[in-house]
Design an enzyme around this catalytic site. Sequence first.
Site, short mmCIF file in Angstrom:
data_model
loop_
_atom_site.label_atom_id
_atom_site.label_comp_id
_atom_site.label_asym_id
_atom_site.label_seq_id
_atom_site.Cartn_x
_atom_site.Cartn_y
_atom_site.Cartn_z
N LYS A 183 0.63 14.38 1.00
CA LYS A 183 -0.72 14.64 0.50
C LYS A 183 -0.93 16.13 0.21
CE LYS A 183 -2.69 10.69 3.06
NZ LYS A 183 -3.33 9.82 2.05
N LYS A 234 -8.68 13.72 4.47
CA LYS A 234 -7.77 12.57 4.48
C LYS A 234 -6.80 12.78 5.62
CE LYS A 234 -6.70 13.76 0.16
NZ LYS A 234 -6.82 12.56 -0.62
N ARG A 235 -6.02 11.74 5.95
CA ARG A 235 -4.98 11.92 6.96
C ARG A 235 -4.07 13.09 6.57
NH1 ARG A 235 -4.55 8.20 11.44
NH2 ARG A 235 -2.47 9.09 11.79
N LYS A 262 -14.77 8.07 -3.87
CA LYS A 262 -16.04 8.36 -3.19
C LYS A 262 -16.57 9.73 -3.64
CE LYS A 262 -14.18 5.68 0.53
NZ LYS A 262 -13.28 5.70 1.72
N HIS A 280 0.80 -1.23 0.00
CA HIS A 280 0.00 0.00 0.00
C HIS A 280 0.83 1.28 0.00
CE1 HIS A 280 -3.98 -1.88 0.77
NE2 HIS A 280 -3.27 -2.79 1.42
N THR A 317 -8.70 6.48 -2.10
CA THR A 317 -10.04 5.92 -2.28
C THR A 317 -11.08 7.01 -2.03
OG1 THR A 317 -9.85 5.06 -0.03
CG2 THR A 317 -9.57 3.49 -1.83
C1 26V Z 1 2.58 5.62 6.03
C2 26V Z 1 3.60 6.52 6.21
C3 26V Z 1 4.38 6.48 7.42
C4 26V Z 1 5.62 7.33 7.43
C5 26V Z 1 5.40 8.62 6.74
C6 26V Z 1 4.93 8.44 5.36
C7 26V Z 1 3.86 7.44 5.23
C8 26V Z 1 3.10 7.42 4.10
C9 26V Z 1 2.09 6.53 3.94
C10 26V Z 1 1.82 5.61 4.90
C11 26V Z 1 0.66 4.69 4.66
C12 26V Z 1 0.96 3.25 4.76
C13 26V Z 1 -0.08 2.34 4.19
C14 26V Z 1 -1.36 2.98 3.74
O1 26V Z 1 -2.22 3.29 4.52
N1 26V Z 1 -1.52 3.15 2.44
C15 26V Z 1 -2.72 3.69 1.82
O2 26V Z 1 -3.48 2.59 1.36
C16 26V Z 1 -4.67 2.99 0.72
C17 26V Z 1 -5.42 1.73 0.35
O3 26V Z 1 -4.71 0.99 -0.58
C18 26V Z 1 -4.35 3.83 -0.50
O4 26V Z 1 -5.55 4.25 -1.09
C19 26V Z 1 -3.51 5.03 -0.11
O5 26V Z 1 -3.12 5.74 -1.25
C20 26V Z 1 -2.30 4.58 0.68
O6 26V Z 1 -1.57 5.69 1.20
#
Ligand code: 26V
Length: 865
Positions: free
Chosen positions: A610, A604-605, A716, A409, A712
């Site tokens: 982002k 979003k987060r 939506k 992901h 996602t």
């Molecule tokens: C975690 C971190 C942690 C350190 C700082 C940067 C960073 C960036 C992203 C994440 C997310 C980790 C996994 C995640 O939640 N991915 C999300 O998964 C969604 C479902 O597939 C997808 O739609 C999102 O684009 C993706 O960020």
Amino acid sequence: MALETRRRAGADDGGLHVLKDAILAPAPGEDRSDAPERTTHATFREPAVWDKPAQPASGDAVADLREAIRGKLAYAIGKTPETARERDWFAATALALRDRIVDACQATDASVPNKRVYYLSLEFLIGRLLSDAMNNLGLVETTRAALQSLGVDLGTVEGAEPDAALGNGGLGRLAACFMESMASIGIPAMGYGIRYDHGLFRQTFEDGWQREAPETWLAEGNPWEFARPDATYTIGFGGHVTMAAVSDGVIRRHWYPAETVLAVAHDVPVVGWKGKTVNTLRLWKAESEAPVELAQFNGGDHVGAVSARMRAEAISRVLYPSDSSTAGQELRLRQEYFFTSASLQDLVRRHVAERGDVRSLHDHAAIQLNDTHPAIAVPELMRILLEDHGLQWEDAWHVTTNTLHYTNHTLLPEALETWPVELMERLLPRHMQIIYLINWMHLEEQGRHGRQGETNFAAHLASVSLIDESQGRRVRMGHLAFHGARRVNGVSALHTDLMRSTVFRDLHALDGDKIVNKTNGITFRRWLHNANPGLTRLAVEAVGSGVLDDPGLLRGLDAFAEDPAFVKRYAAARFSRKQALAEIIAERTGIEVDPSALFDVQIKRIHEYKRQLLNVIETVALYQAIKAEPHKDWTPRVKIFGGKAAPSYSQAKLIIKLALDVAKAVNDDPEVADRLKVVFLPNYSVSLAEAIIPAADLSEQISTAGMEASGTGNMKLALNGALTVGTLDGANIEIRDHVGADNIFIFGLDAAGVQARITETNYAQKAIQASPRLGAALDMIASGRFSPDEPNRFRPLTDDLRHRDQYLLTVDFDDYWRAQRQIDAAWKDQARWWAMAIRNTARMAWFSSDRSMREYAEEIWRVQV
Ligand code: 26V
């Protein structure tokens, strides 16, 4: 009553649920007296469903449900209608509906399916379940009428349900959409996760700073779940491994953990569309084998006597609030192993009970690892097969690598999970041995391919090794999952391409068929039918009720994109949701917004990649432009933000503070008036998203290209007719391909452009120099104009942009500004705007998670749908 639920009781439901219940009802009703009024429209095809007698909740069904609810209130809750609070009515209603689900469930359970899917996820971001369950059972109107006859409003009852927020964001919400879709399209599936006592923290703002408070969704129990103490497993940690020769030359190892924790199953039924399939979400609760050390307690050490119990139960106490795996704490690894081991023990036991032989596991079970959080499944399944079932290594490896599949992901390096070898050896000594052996064989294999002679062979080995030795020795969980899986998938076309060309390039070269793309999807039943009944009703009227089963029929709405009568209804549906959102905004922030302004939404987060900061800087630049020319014909806008920052992510928290400080300055400036308002809604959640999305005109999807794996929320919002302003990132690209380049606003560098620019020197300084508008906005922020009490407050943000700008905000700013002004102009041509919006709704069918799940079923799991 919570405002986002008030709409349920209100007129904008438009009788849709009567219609949906009618479609779902087993037998045609005879009484048409309560049927929704026949709506005729000169240009609409008369919808088929109105030709048949509508089937409102039958009197008997209402009376039955009313008595069931009354019974639950009395005997399960212990309240009378006079003493019951809203929350009690919710619990009674949920329990009554749960009985109906159980009836459907027993039909599902009766047969052993040929193959089951097991979805392992550390997160399930579910939200509320009542409207989901009612809708899929076709009991919305029956429930409404039953409650009404008890003097209770359904909307109020729905509002009393707490969100199950067992996830951080996209990854957890995706798992919840997938569970609903699998049940709806009839895939026999079980989800496995953790039953956290406390889900994602509650966010408040204190003087504009994010504060976190514990979330308490279980405080009054969970009426949806069944505790299953009979499904309890022992999970080990620490200890040592012994070696014994069992026969000539055969050595068996055995792990003796120093500490054990019990995993107790709690099942939540997942009811699919029309109640045909009910699957199970099994969430594990951690319990101690020894609730209290009696001798210690009697000796007066009351705290010490329960400390082992506290330590065990800590595992399922709280969801890690960070989006990141950089957390790196031991408790997180304990959570990961705890739920993975319990799930594998459970599914292996089920398989052996049903089929007798563990060697056929891969024929009857497909396990999907949602990110690397359950990647410890690779050595754990090996351990179970080797030690508990006595398989030879090769046989165990064959079963493991034909059962497991892994979804990636994110490719952001700081988000890729690794664990220190030292920690793994201490906590999971047997698993570390297995990982060493897997890795040894994997690296040996490289030599056998005759690559030793290559000049960069050592670099190749270092790149494919499961152990990273660059900064201390760490286990690469992505590599482990990749190597142990039969298929590995990305979540959008671009992301999957980047997997092949970047992080997994060398592993991909070893097996070119392993990586496949499975673009994400969303469940339309929650995100269109339930969240936006007004728009859904309109779609049903225009293209027929079949659209509730087959989203492909939405395409028929294209024909109405320029039909004035349809446009009027479509715009009216939006407007009523904007009015409702304006009320929520006023209630929660005190800010008055005009529902006829353009609602520009970024939810979003909060993450630097982002680029909420890009949106805030554009807001400042727009503020300056309005101040410079107050009499120009500005398109009135309301910028709406929502999202949580990880508690330890100080830069993200500073971005929230900036947005709120800018909001204060802009909203209080009489010269700006209604031309621009800025709102940051606190405590963004699934339920709040359900209120915001149908009210959005513009969807901000502005991540640095190559960094958002999919997104996602973008789906939506587009489905509900918001136009996207976005970069060529993640699923935005596929959304553009589906809605058409004329119906989306694309700006900025693409992923290749980002890759190229990031290696240049001083790109940020150059971009700022080239853009006086950007320079002025940054100066205004840096000068303390928005933080007079602390002029340097935002210097960490502006200094970073001037000197580093890792996410290329400065580089994309001018094109973003251009796209936003193009949007202003498009809004002024309302006929054009609505045609674009309608085309978005009409063309988003492919993004249904039913489609995603069919693709996984066919191409990854090989299960019949
Ligand atoms: C975690 C971190 C942690 C350190 C700082 C940067 C960073 C960036 C992203 C994440 C997310 C980790 C996994 C995640 O939640 N991915 C999300 O998964 C969604 C479902 O597939 C997808 O739609 C999102 O684009 C993706 O960020």
